[in-house]
Write a protein that holds these residues in place. Structure first.
Motif, PDB file in Angstrom:
ATOM      1  N   GLU A  63      11.684   0.947  10.984  1.00 47.89           N
ATOM      2  CA  GLU A  63      12.127  -0.075  10.034  1.00 47.89           C
ATOM      3  C   GLU A  63      12.187  -1.473  10.640  1.00 47.89           C
ATOM      4  O   GLU A  63      12.607  -2.432   9.976  1.00 47.89           O
ATOM      5  CB  GLU A  63      13.499   0.296   9.459  1.00 47.89           C
ATOM      6  CG  GLU A  63      14.641   0.268  10.457  1.00 47.89           C
ATOM      7  CD  GLU A  63      14.829   1.580  11.215  1.00 47.89           C
ATOM      8  OE1 GLU A  63      15.946   1.798  11.728  1.00 47.89           O
ATOM      9  OE2 GLU A  63      13.866   2.389  11.301  1.00 47.89           O
TER      10      GLU A  63
ATOM     11  N   PRO B 158      14.014  -3.869   6.044  1.00 47.25           N
ATOM     12  CA  PRO B 158      15.027  -4.425   5.134  1.00 47.25           C
ATOM     13  C   PRO B 158      15.034  -5.947   5.079  1.00 47.25           C
ATOM     14  O   PRO B 158      15.589  -6.513   4.132  1.00 47.25           O
ATOM     15  CB  PRO B 158      16.341  -3.884   5.706  1.00 47.25           C
ATOM     16  CG  PRO B 158      15.966  -2.652   6.460  1.00 47.25           C
ATOM     17  CD  PRO B 158      14.611  -2.949   7.028  1.00 47.25           C
TER      18      PRO B 158
ATOM     19  N   ALA C 279      13.649  -7.016   1.793  1.00 46.05           N
ATOM     20  CA  ALA C 279      14.155  -6.314   0.610  1.00 46.05           C
ATOM     21  C   ALA C 279      13.945  -7.150  -0.646  1.00 46.05           C
ATOM     22  O   ALA C 279      14.202  -8.351  -0.664  1.00 46.05           O
ATOM     23  CB  ALA C 279      15.640  -6.016   0.783  1.00 46.05           C
TER      24      ALA C 279
ATOM     25  N   HIS D  64      18.242 -11.308   6.088  1.00 50.39           N
ATOM     26  CA  HIS D  64      17.634 -11.535   4.784  1.00 50.39           C
ATOM     27  C   HIS D  64      18.069 -12.905   4.265  1.00 50.39           C
ATOM     28  O   HIS D  64      19.140 -13.405   4.647  1.00 50.39           O
ATOM     29  CB  HIS D  64      18.095 -10.428   3.825  1.00 50.39           C
ATOM     30  CG  HIS D  64      17.390 -10.408   2.517  1.00 50.39           C
ATOM     31  ND1 HIS D  64      17.844 -11.105   1.412  1.00 50.39           N
ATOM     32  CD2 HIS D  64      16.248  -9.767   2.122  1.00 50.39           C
ATOM     33  CE1 HIS D  64      17.031 -10.883   0.402  1.00 50.39           C
ATOM     34  NE2 HIS D  64      16.047 -10.080   0.798  1.00 50.39           N
TER      35      HIS D  64
END
Length: 425
Positions: free
Chosen positions: A329, A401, A404, A304
């Protein structure tokens, strides 16, 4: 700066395995009749291992096609499917054996997986690096399997299993019992892989047990890192390499800082109550951060922008991007967008290291073989540098994720977190 137009992307975190019945041919023949009885009554507990979705784990052509469509040219393969005589995925945890015979059956099942994996990697030679599986109850047998697997071409290293309560195994990785494992991996140049969940014990099958298993995963990762560093494993085996995969990056700087502080205080404080700590750190020639720099890596699944911002505190050459294919995911099929989202504005040389350079060195990939493939399918450097407009991201990215905080379709901040992270890094 490279003159190539596209990045070479190696996913340091992918998963695969044979279909349940396919493992039969890879078992020692003495276990096949028993396997037939076991398989006849076994129900696969995971929906994503059934039907068309499940074939991603073992369909070689489909994997190559889908990974290329996603911009990925090579992969490190962790297990995913159910090996013979296991109740669930061996990646999640290895329960204590019910008997010696139970342990031997499951050991035969893991060997079958390793043999299948060696063939599967050979089907796409140079583009797959398989992570072998072992059990710890017979360490010498584990060493023999590691030597076999290395000779068979499995260069992804060893998945470190846990020592579950009731197993009779030393629960401390710095125990002398495990030294043959560290020694053979250092000798053969094979990394030890700590994958999220693989060392955490399960306490039962109640819903609460599953919740706390998930909540405690990172604690067990930190537990392993402390054992290997403060327990002297990395001191005794300076050639050993260790990878922490699918565990996030944010915990690493704080853990290293805490261990550095502990060691510093033990060295300077001569009080009697700290004498045991002084003995421990007195056997260490480096600080914990220095051991990390010398021997440790992180498989950065779902990386991220907030993690990209702290890359210098971890080490750019320690970070290896991962997609987690074929899990629900995973960044697939949006890995190019995920890479652009995370690495916008980052110097190309650093992006090269994180997307493929470090993984190639650690897991034995030949970049000369991979570059021509990447020039067809890899993410364009210019597009990665420019980043993404979050308002234009497809709705499906919310499953991963890596995205996110993003609400697809809204014009929020246009990777503002990434820009802010770059300014603060």
């Amino acid at each position: 700066m490279s003159t190539d137009q596209r990045y070479v992307v190696i996913s340091s975190d992918c998963h695969g395995g044979a279909g349940l019945l396919e493992y039969r041919d890879y078992l020692d023949p003495s276990y096949r009749e028993e396997f037939d009885r076991w398989a006849a009554g076994y129900e696969i507990p995971y929906e994503d291992l059934k039907g068309e979705q499940g074939t991603r784990n073992w369909d070689s052509g489909r994997r190559l096609r889908e990974l290329e469509e996603d911009g990925v040219v090579a992969e490190v393969l962790f297990p995913n499917t159910i090996p013979p005589f296991f109740s669930a995925s061996s990646l999640g945890s290895q329960r204590a054996g019910e008997s010696r015979a139970d342990l031997e059956r499951r050991w035969a099942g893991l060997k079958a997986h390793n043999r299948w994996l060696a063939e599967f990697c050979a089907e796409a030679r140079g583009r797959r690096s398989g992570v072998m599986q072992i059990m710890l109850y017979d360490i010498e047998q584990a060493v023999r399997e590691i030597r076999w697997a290395a000779e068979a071409g499995l260069r992804g290293g060893v998945l470190l299993p846990g020592a579950p309560p009731g197993s009779g195994l030393p629960p401390l990785y710095y125990h002398d019992y495990y030294d043959p494992l560290w020694q053979v991996c250092a000798e053969l140049g094979l990394p030890i892989n700590c994958h999220s969940g693989s060392a955490a014990p399960r306490t039962g099958d109640r819903p609460e047990d599953h919740v706390f298993f998930m909540l405690d995963l990172r604690w067990w990762d930190q537990h392993t890192l402390r054992h290997l560093i403060l327990g002297g494993v990395l001191e005794r085996h300076p050639e050993l390499k260790v990878v922490f995969t699918e565990e996030g990056l944010g915990w690493i700087p704080s853990q290293l800082k805490a261990m550095d502080g502990f060691c510093a205080s033990m060295r300077r404080d001569g009080s009697e109550e700290l004498s045991h700590g002084a003995q421990v750190v007195g056997r260490l020639s480096l600080t914990p951060s220095e051991y990390w720099d010398r021997q440790c890596y992180v498989g950065a699944s779902f990386m991220h922008p907030s993690e990209t911002a702290i890359r210098d505190r971890i080490g750019v050459d320690k970070i290896m991007w991962g997609s987690d294919y074929p899990h629900v995911e995973a960044s697939y099929p949006y890995s190019k967008e995920a890479i652009s989202f995370s690495y916008a504005g980052v110097p190309e040389a650093e992006v090269e290291r994180m997307l493929g350079g470090t993984a190639a060195e650690l897991f034995g990939f030949d970049m000369d073989l991979l570059r021509p493939i990447a020039e067809r399918v890899g993410p364009l450097r210019a597009q990665v540098s420019a980043g993404v407009d979050t308002a234009e991201l497809p709705a499906g990215v919310v499953k991963c994720p890596a995205f996110a905080g993003i609400v697809p379709g809204s014009a929020q901040a246009r990777w503002a977190d990434n820009r802010k992270g770059q300014a603060g890094s």
